[in-house]
Design a protein around this motif. Structure first.
Motif, PDB file in Angstrom:
ATOM      1  N   ASN A   1       0.835  -1.194   0.000  1.00 15.36           N
ATOM      2  CA  ASN A   1       0.000   0.000   0.000  1.00 15.36           C
ATOM      3  C   ASN A   1       0.872   1.247   0.000  1.00 15.36           C
ATOM      4  OD1 ASN A   1      -2.427  -1.514   0.217  1.00 15.36           O
ATOM      5  ND2 ASN A   1      -2.112  -1.701   2.416  1.00 15.36           N
TER       6      ASN A   1
ATOM      7  N   ILE B   1       2.051   4.731   1.082  1.00 15.57           N
ATOM      8  CA  ILE B   1       1.848   5.590   2.246  1.00 15.57           C
ATOM      9  C   ILE B   1       2.835   6.747   2.176  1.00 15.57           C
ATOM     10  CG2 ILE B   1       1.003   3.728   3.729  1.00 15.57           C
ATOM     11  CD1 ILE B   1       3.768   3.519   4.947  1.00 15.57           C
TER      12      ILE B   1
ATOM     13  N   TYR C   1       1.163  -0.670   7.268  1.00 17.46           N
ATOM     14  CA  TYR C   1       0.711   0.577   7.884  1.00 17.46           C
ATOM     15  C   TYR C   1      -0.215   0.290   9.063  1.00 17.46           C
ATOM     16  CZ  TYR C   1      -1.781   4.994   8.489  1.00 17.46           C
ATOM     17  OH  TYR C   1      -2.339   6.123   9.019  1.00 17.46           O
TER      18      TYR C   1
ATOM     19  N   TYR D   1      -1.892   7.236   4.726  1.00 26.60           N
ATOM     20  CA  TYR D   1      -2.035   6.617   3.418  1.00 26.60           C
ATOM     21  C   TYR D   1      -1.877   7.677   2.329  1.00 26.60           C
ATOM     22  CZ  TYR D   1      -3.743   2.135   5.205  1.00 26.60           C
ATOM     23  OH  TYR D   1      -3.845   0.918   5.826  1.00 26.60           O
TER      24      TYR D   1
END
Length: 301
Positions: free
Chosen positions: A129, A131, A175, A221
């Motif tokens: 993801n 971030i 995260y 994010y």
């Protein structure tokens, strides 16, 4: 075939040592004495030959210039690396008025604590993801010889290594973990910050720099997935709240049925017992206020 990497010379690591310097106050007295000797020559101009007078002035002037060229100042938590024709001769860390031979070059370097906040960078966490991360780092020079001679620009070196360390730590953990079963960047801030400090100390050791404190100043994010992750967090929060609500409602229904049976308030068959459980669960788990209906007949009507 010869390996070019093995043929390349290894980096020569420098190490700080104490320089042979002197206090400037004693040499200041020497400069004052030379100045007084030069002034005395003018009082004897009619009593000595001209060549003696000129030689006297020349010697006094050379002595004054020699002494004055060796002075330098160091403030508290400052150091001066002493060089002789490019060769490192030691570091002077004594503050105040200092003196060394005039032909020695002095490079002043600060050993005070420096505080910096890195730029926001985009990193992919353990799950991929994207971030955004930024760190605050308190660092200082511990070995002046390494900082000056083992890296080209130690301040630029610190900036680059901070970014590299933040990327390394950011990609090592996720995260967030909604099941709370592993270490995360958001949930274990102190532990991850400690690992960031350890990583930075290892990276900056070649430059004679240590890290006193560090931590994350920005952790979020990336914008392209922030909305989706927010909805996911909201859904997880709703599920967790519903789970707690249902568990509490089941306990209350069980307690109510047990007390009704224990006190012989009413006897219920399986069908009516299931109906009462259903009604209680609706009352306890419903989001809206219930509207009670009073039964004026018997229990089975």
């Amino acid at each position: 075939m010869t390996d070019l990497r093995s043929a390349a010379p290894a980096l020569r690591h420098s190490s700080e040592s104490a320089a042979q310097t002197a206090s400037g106050y004693g040499m200041l007295l020497v400069a004052v004495a030379a100045l007084a000797a030069g002034g005395l020559a003018f009082t004897q101009v009619d009593r000595v030959p001209d060549w003696v007078f000129i030689g006297w002035l020349v010697l006094a002037s050379v002595a004054i210039a020699f002494v004055l060229c060796g002075f330098y100042l160091l403030q508290p938590n400052q150091a001066a690396a002493i060089l002789l024709f490019g060769d490192y001769r030691g570091t002077d860390r004594s503050s105040g008025l200092r003196w060394s031979w005039p032909w020695l070059i002095k490079k002043t370097i600060s050993v005070r604590a420096n505080n910096m906040i890195s730029d926001k960078i985009k990193v992919n966490d353990l799950r991929g993801n994207p971030i955004e991360m930024a760190a605050q780092v308190v660092w200082r020079v511990t070995d002046t010889a390494q900082a000056l001679f083992d890296v080209d620009d130690y301040k630029a070196f610190v900036n680059v290594q901070i970014e590299a360390a933040v990327r390394t730590i950011g990609s090592r953990y996720p995260y967030d973990d909604f099941e709370h079963q592993e270490i995360t960047l958001r949930g274990n801030h102190d532990q991850v910050g400690g690992e960031l400090r350890t990583e930075l100390i290892a990276r900056l050791a070649v430059a004679g720099i240590t890290v006193d404190e560090c931590g994350f100043t920005h952790l979020a994010y990336a914008q392209e997935i922030a909305g989706a992750m927010l909805r996911r967090q909201q859904a997880q929060a709703v599920v967790a709240a519903r789970k707690a609500l249902v568990e509490g409602a089941v306990g209350m229904v069980e307690m109510a049925l047990d007390q009704l049976s224990a006190k012989n308030v009413v006897e219920l068959d399986d069908e009516r017992r299931a109906a009462m459980v259903s009604n209680l669960m609706v009352v306890l788990c419903g989001e809206r206020d219930t509207q009670p209906v009073v039964n004026a007949g018997s229990l089975y009507q």
